[in-house]
Structures are given as C-alpha cells and as structure tokens.
Design a protein around this motif. Sequence first.
Motif, PDB file in Angstrom:
ATOM      1  N   ARG A  39      -6.313   4.719  -7.131  1.00 38.28           N
ATOM      2  CA  ARG A  39      -6.185   4.928  -6.759  1.00 38.28           C
ATOM      3  C   ARG A  39      -5.223   3.757  -5.622  1.00 38.28           C
ATOM      4  NH1 ARG A  39     -11.246   3.662  -3.095  1.00 38.28           N
ATOM      5  NH2 ARG A  39     -10.220   1.342  -4.361  1.00 38.28           N
ATOM      6  N   ALA A  40      -3.818   3.331  -4.216  1.00 38.34           N
ATOM      7  CA  ALA A  40      -3.219   2.263  -4.292  1.00 38.34           C
ATOM      8  C   ALA A  40      -4.123   0.922  -4.276  1.00 38.34           C
ATOM      9  CB  ALA A  40      -3.200   2.374  -2.530  1.00 38.34           C
ATOM     10  N   ALA A  41      -5.734   0.966  -4.128  1.00 39.69           N
ATOM     11  CA  ALA A  41      -5.764  -0.429  -4.230  1.00 39.69           C
ATOM     12  C   ALA A  41      -6.324  -1.032  -5.470  1.00 39.69           C
ATOM     13  CB  ALA A  41      -7.709  -0.418  -3.457  1.00 39.69           C
ATOM     14  N   ASP A  42      -6.589   0.019  -6.916  1.00 36.03           N
ATOM     15  CA  ASP A  42      -6.479  -0.404  -8.103  1.00 36.03           C
ATOM     16  C   ASP A  42      -5.028  -0.708  -8.692  1.00 36.03           C
ATOM     17  OD1 ASP A  42      -9.412   0.143  -8.364  1.00 36.03           O
ATOM     18  OD2 ASP A  42      -9.373   1.998  -8.442  1.00 36.03           O
ATOM     19  N   VAL A  43      -4.248   0.047  -7.571  1.00 34.37           N
ATOM     20  CA  VAL A  43      -2.903  -0.048  -8.784  1.00 34.37           C
ATOM     21  C   VAL A  43      -2.505  -1.514  -7.864  1.00 34.37           C
ATOM     22  CG1 VAL A  43      -0.203   0.134  -7.942  1.00 34.37           C
ATOM     23  CG2 VAL A  43      -1.855   2.173  -8.392  1.00 34.37           C
ATOM     24  N   ILE A  44      -2.601  -2.384  -6.677  1.00 33.68           N
ATOM     25  CA  ILE A  44      -2.092  -3.872  -6.188  1.00 33.68           C
ATOM     26  C   ILE A  44      -3.152  -4.547  -6.932  1.00 33.68           C
ATOM     27  CG2 ILE A  44      -2.419  -4.704  -3.850  1.00 33.68           C
ATOM     28  CD1 ILE A  44      -1.863  -1.956  -2.537  1.00 33.68           C
ATOM     29  N   LYS A  45      -4.116  -4.552  -6.907  1.00 32.86           N
ATOM     30  CA  LYS A  45      -5.275  -5.347  -7.788  1.00 32.86           C
ATOM     31  C   LYS A  45      -4.710  -5.261  -9.125  1.00 32.86           C
ATOM     32  CE  LYS A  45      -9.263  -3.201  -9.011  1.00 32.86           C
ATOM     33  NZ  LYS A  45     -10.728  -3.145  -9.718  1.00 32.86           N
ATOM     34  N   ASN A  46      -4.014  -4.777  -9.863  1.00 35.84           N
ATOM     35  CA  ASN A  46      -4.158  -5.169 -11.360  1.00 35.84           C
ATOM     36  C   ASN A  46      -2.650  -5.123 -11.404  1.00 35.84           C
ATOM     37  OD1 ASN A  46      -6.397  -3.552 -12.327  1.00 35.84           O
ATOM     38  ND2 ASN A  46      -5.085  -1.932 -12.363  1.00 35.84           N
ATOM     39  N   THR A  95       0.746  -0.966   0.033  1.00 36.49           N
ATOM     40  CA  THR A  95      -0.144  -0.655  -0.038  1.00 36.49           C
ATOM     41  C   THR A  95       0.724   0.971   0.334  1.00 36.49           C
ATOM     42  OG1 THR A  95      -1.656  -1.402   1.323  1.00 36.49           O
ATOM     43  CG2 THR A  95      -1.905   1.344   0.827  1.00 36.49           C
ATOM     44  N   ASP A  96       2.044   0.945   0.680  1.00 38.15           N
ATOM     45  CA  ASP A  96       2.792   2.388   1.035  1.00 38.15           C
ATOM     46  C   ASP A  96       3.405   2.878  -0.898  1.00 38.15           C
ATOM     47  OD1 ASP A  96       2.189   2.369   3.282  1.00 38.15           O
ATOM     48  OD2 ASP A  96       3.723   1.938   3.849  1.00 38.15           O
ATOM     49  N   MET A  97       3.623   1.200  -1.349  1.00 40.17           N
ATOM     50  CA  MET A  97       4.357   1.628  -3.248  1.00 40.17           C
ATOM     51  C   MET A  97       3.719   1.654  -3.844  1.00 40.17           C
ATOM     52  SD  MET A  97       7.341  -1.112  -2.876  1.00 40.17           S
ATOM     53  CE  MET A  97       6.027  -2.494  -2.575  1.00 40.17           C
ATOM     54  N   ALA A  98       2.319   1.530  -3.425  1.00 42.82           N
ATOM     55  CA  ALA A  98       1.298   2.163  -4.170  1.00 42.82           C
ATOM     56  C   ALA A  98       0.732   2.951  -4.346  1.00 42.82           C
ATOM     57  CB  ALA A  98       0.325   0.887  -4.446  1.00 42.82           C
ATOM     58  N   THR A  99       0.639   3.845  -3.111  1.00 43.39           N
ATOM     59  CA  THR A  99       0.895   5.590  -2.418  1.00 43.39           C
ATOM     60  C   THR A  99       1.415   6.569  -3.254  1.00 43.39           C
ATOM     61  OG1 THR A  99      -0.727   4.580  -0.557  1.00 43.39           O
ATOM     62  CG2 THR A  99      -0.407   7.181  -0.776  1.00 43.39           C
ATOM     63  N   ALA A 100       2.201   5.700  -3.318  1.00 46.98           N
ATOM     64  CA  ALA A 100       3.121   6.794  -4.284  1.00 46.98           C
ATOM     65  C   ALA A 100       3.033   6.916  -5.887  1.00 46.98           C
ATOM     66  CB  ALA A 100       4.604   6.377  -3.786  1.00 46.98           C
TER      67      ALA A 100
END
Length: 43
Positions: free
Chosen positions: A36-43, A25-30
């Motif tokens: 959104r961070a959740a969308d980056v992680i999901k993809n 989450t910290d990495m995706a937020t950056a």
Amino acid sequence: MAKITVQNTPITVLNIEEQDYISLTDMATAKDGDSRAADVIKN
C-alpha cells in the motif's frame, strides 16, 4: 494545485507560501507491487 507527469505518473504539486510540495502519496501509489502507498512511505 498543479500536476506534473513523472514516468507517465501524474504527481500533485502544491504551492504554499511560495514553497513547492510534491505528493509522496501519488509517487508511492505508482510503485509496482502489493504494498500500500502508506507502507511505502513509512518504510
């Protein structure tokens, strides 16, 4: 709980039972952009 800095972004590092875990989450937020961070992680 510790923090490391990667490309000027603080990233949380947890140590549980002698295993290290980094915060996705910290990495995706950056990440730049409108995602959104959740969308980056999901993809």
